[in-house]
Design an enzyme around this catalytic site. Structure first.
Site, PDB file in Angstrom:
ATOM      1  N   ASP A 201       3.178   9.072  -5.202  1.00 52.17           N
ATOM      2  CA  ASP A 201       2.126   8.749  -4.245  1.00 52.17           C
ATOM      3  C   ASP A 201       2.129   7.236  -4.100  1.00 52.17           C
ATOM      4  OD1 ASP A 201       0.271   9.774  -2.411  1.00 52.17           O
ATOM      5  OD2 ASP A 201      -1.378   9.135  -3.670  1.00 52.17           O
ATOM      6  N   THR A 202       2.066   6.800  -2.841  1.00 53.14           N
ATOM      7  CA  THR A 202       2.239   5.382  -2.550  1.00 53.14           C
ATOM      8  C   THR A 202       1.071   4.856  -1.748  1.00 53.14           C
ATOM      9  OG1 THR A 202       4.643   5.549  -2.554  1.00 53.14           O
ATOM     10  CG2 THR A 202       3.723   3.733  -1.298  1.00 53.14           C
TER      11      THR A 202
ATOM     12  N   PHE B 188      10.723   3.751   6.968  1.00 52.46           N
ATOM     13  CA  PHE B 188       9.671   4.609   7.518  1.00 52.46           C
ATOM     14  C   PHE B 188       8.320   3.977   7.198  1.00 52.46           C
ATOM     15  CE2 PHE B 188       7.989   6.719   3.660  1.00 52.46           C
ATOM     16  CZ  PHE B 188       8.954   6.351   2.741  1.00 52.46           C
ATOM     17  N   GLY B 189       7.259   4.616   7.688  1.00 53.63           N
ATOM     18  CA  GLY B 189       5.903   4.166   7.355  1.00 53.63           C
ATOM     19  C   GLY B 189       5.666   2.718   7.779  1.00 53.63           C
ATOM     20  N   TYR B 190       5.179   1.927   6.845  1.00 53.69           N
ATOM     21  CA  TYR B 190       4.829   0.529   7.111  1.00 53.69           C
ATOM     22  C   TYR B 190       6.032  -0.417   6.971  1.00 53.69           C
ATOM     23  CZ  TYR B 190       0.014   2.272   6.618  1.00 53.69           C
ATOM     24  OH  TYR B 190      -1.167   2.967   6.769  1.00 53.69           O
ATOM     25  N   ASP B 191       7.226   0.118   6.776  1.00 55.97           N
ATOM     26  CA  ASP B 191       8.401  -0.731   6.542  1.00 55.97           C
ATOM     27  C   ASP B 191       8.618  -1.812   7.597  1.00 55.97           C
ATOM     28  OD1 ASP B 191       9.084   0.361   4.127  1.00 55.97           O
ATOM     29  OD2 ASP B 191      10.701   1.632   4.887  1.00 55.97           O
TER      30      ASP B 191
ATOM     31  N   LYS C 153      11.517  10.091   1.942  1.00 54.91           N
ATOM     32  CA  LYS C 153      11.275   9.938   0.500  1.00 54.91           C
ATOM     33  C   LYS C 153      12.315  10.706  -0.314  1.00 54.91           C
ATOM     34  CE  LYS C 153       6.296   9.408   0.019  1.00 54.91           C
ATOM     35  NZ  LYS C 153       5.138   9.980  -0.657  1.00 54.91           N
TER      36      LYS C 153
ATOM     37  N   ASN D 170       8.914  15.107   2.681  1.00 53.34           N
ATOM     38  CA  ASN D 170       9.212  13.951   3.525  1.00 53.34           C
ATOM     39  C   ASN D 170      10.693  13.583   3.355  1.00 53.34           C
ATOM     40  OD1 ASN D 170       9.664  11.271   4.311  1.00 53.34           O
ATOM     41  ND2 ASN D 170       7.522  10.707   3.982  1.00 53.34           N
TER      42      ASN D 170
ATOM     43  N   HIS E 185       8.775  -0.601  -4.528  1.00 50.47           N
ATOM     44  CA  HIS E 185       7.772   0.109  -5.322  1.00 50.47           C
ATOM     45  C   HIS E 185       8.320   1.448  -5.846  1.00 50.47           C
ATOM     46  CE1 HIS E 185       7.941   0.774  -1.079  1.00 50.47           C
ATOM     47  NE2 HIS E 185       7.257   1.899  -1.134  1.00 50.47           N
TER      48      HIS E 185
HETATM   49  P1  IMP Z   1       2.243   8.951   0.563  1.00 46.02           P
HETATM   50  O1  IMP Z   1       2.802   8.558  -0.741  1.00 46.02           O
HETATM   51  O2  IMP Z   1       3.164   9.881   1.289  1.00 46.02           O
HETATM   52  O3  IMP Z   1       0.827   9.442   0.484  1.00 46.02           O
HETATM   53  O4  IMP Z   1       2.286   7.639   1.442  1.00 46.02           O
HETATM   54  C1  IMP Z   1       1.150   7.010   1.948  1.00 46.02           C
HETATM   55  C2  IMP Z   1       1.488   6.210   3.177  1.00 46.02           C
HETATM   56  O5  IMP Z   1       2.291   5.104   2.819  1.00 46.02           O
HETATM   57  C3  IMP Z   1       2.225   6.960   4.271  1.00 46.02           C
HETATM   58  O6  IMP Z   1       1.688   6.567   5.514  1.00 46.02           O
HETATM   59  C4  IMP Z   1       3.626   6.485   4.163  1.00 46.02           C
HETATM   60  O7  IMP Z   1       4.263   6.423   5.389  1.00 46.02           O
HETATM   61  C5  IMP Z   1       3.458   5.091   3.592  1.00 46.02           C
HETATM   62  N1  IMP Z   1       4.604   4.819   2.736  1.00 46.02           N
HETATM   63  C6  IMP Z   1       4.956   5.465   1.604  1.00 46.02           C
HETATM   64  N2  IMP Z   1       6.088   4.954   1.107  1.00 46.02           N
HETATM   65  C7  IMP Z   1       6.461   3.964   1.958  1.00 46.02           C
HETATM   66  C8  IMP Z   1       7.569   3.078   1.984  1.00 46.02           C
HETATM   67  O8  IMP Z   1       8.473   3.099   1.138  1.00 46.02           O
HETATM   68  N3  IMP Z   1       7.601   2.202   3.006  1.00 46.02           N
HETATM   69  C9  IMP Z   1       6.635   2.147   3.971  1.00 46.02           C
HETATM   70  N4  IMP Z   1       5.597   2.967   4.008  1.00 46.02           N
HETATM   71  C10 IMP Z   1       5.508   3.871   2.998  1.00 46.02           C
END
Ligand code: IMP
Length: 192
Positions: A70-71, A150-153, A13, A10, A178
Site C-alpha cells: 500500500d502506497t 503510473f499514478g503520480y509518476d 505494480k 494493478n 518507495h
Molecule cells: P495504492 O497502493 O494502490 O493504494 O496506491 C495509492 C495511490 O498512489 C494510487 O493512486 C496509485 O496510483 C498511487 N501510486 C502507487 N504507487 C505509485 C508509484 O509507484 N508511482 C506513482 N503513483 C503511485
C-alpha cells in the site's frame, strides 16, 4: 517457499514487483491468477493497516504466502496529504489523471514542493507476518513530464535526479523507489 501471491490486480505494480522479486527465483503469482478473490476495501487509516488486511485476506483464500503493498504520496505543504487517501484523492471515480490535476491545483500557490512516496509491503505466510517500509524523497513539479510509470509518476521527481519517475527507465525507478526499497528489504529478509 516456491510460490508467492501478490495481492494486487494493478498490472503496473505487478510488473514492478515481479521484477524486484526475481532474485528470489520463485514463481510469482498475482490476484489476477485467482478469480475467486474479491476486491479488498482499503478502509484502514494507515498504509500498514491496508497492506496487512490485503495480504491476510489473500493468504486466507489461496493458502499461499502472500505479499501486498500500500502506497501513499505524502506532501509536506499539504500536511502529509493525500497519504493513505492517494488513490481516491479526487473522489470516488478518481483516475490517475484527475488525481494529478487535483494535486497540482492544491499546490498551485505553494513554493514548498517537498514530497515523499511511502510504501508498506506486508508479507503473510503460515509461519509469519512481517511488514517492510520503503521511502523515497523528492519534489512535486509544476507540470507533468514523461509517459512511463503510473499514478503520480509524471509529477514526482526523486531527489538527486532531473527527471520524473515517468521519464526515468523502469530499472532506475525500481532501484530507488518507495516500492523498490520496501521489496529489497523483504528480499533481504527472506534471503537471510
Ligand atoms: P495504492 O497502493 O494502490 O493504494 O496506491 C495509492 C495511490 O498512489 C494510487 O493512486 C496509485 O496510483 C498511487 N501510486 C502507487 N504507487 C505509485 C508509484 O509507484 N508511482 C506513482 N503513483 C503511485
Amino acid at each position: 517457499m516456491d510460490k508467492l501471491v501478490l495481492a494486487s490486480r494493478n498490472p503496473n505494480k505487478i510488473e514492478e514487483m515481479a521484477q524486484l522479486l526475481k532474485p528470489l527465483g520463485i514463481e510469482v503469482l498475482s490476484a489476477l491468477d485467482f478469480p475467486e478473490l474479491e476486491e479488498v476495501e482499503e478502509d484502514k487509516p494507515t498504509l500498514e493497516g491496508n497492506a496487512l488486511k490485503k495480504a491476510e485476506y489473500v493468504h486466507s483464500v489461496t493458502g499461499l504466502p502472500s505479499l501486498s503493498d500500500d502506497t501513499g504520496l505524502e506532501v509536506e505543504a499539504l500536511d502529509g496529504a493525500p497519504g493513505v487517501y492517494s488513490a481516491r484523492y479526487s473522489g470516488e471515480n478518481a483516475t490517475y489523471q484527475s488525481n494529478v490535476e487535483k494535486l497540482l491545483s492544491e499546490m498551485k500557490n505553494s513554493e514548498n514542493r517537498a514530497a515523499r512516496f511511502r510504501t508498506v509491503v506486508a508479507f503473510v505466510s503460515d509461519k509469519e507476518t512481517q511488514s517492510f517500509e520503503g521511502i523515497v524523497n523528492g519534489e512535486i513539479l509544476k507540470e507533468q513530464k514523461g509517459e512511463g510509470g503510473f499514478g503520480y509518476d509524471p509529477v514526482f521527481q526523486p531527489e538527486g535526479y532531473y527527471q520524473t519517475f515517468a521519464e526515468l527507465p523502469s530499472q532506475i525507478k525500481n532501484d530507488i523507489s518507495h516500492r523498490g526499497r520496501a521489496i529489497q528489504k523483504f528480499v533481504a529478509f527472506l534471503s537471510a
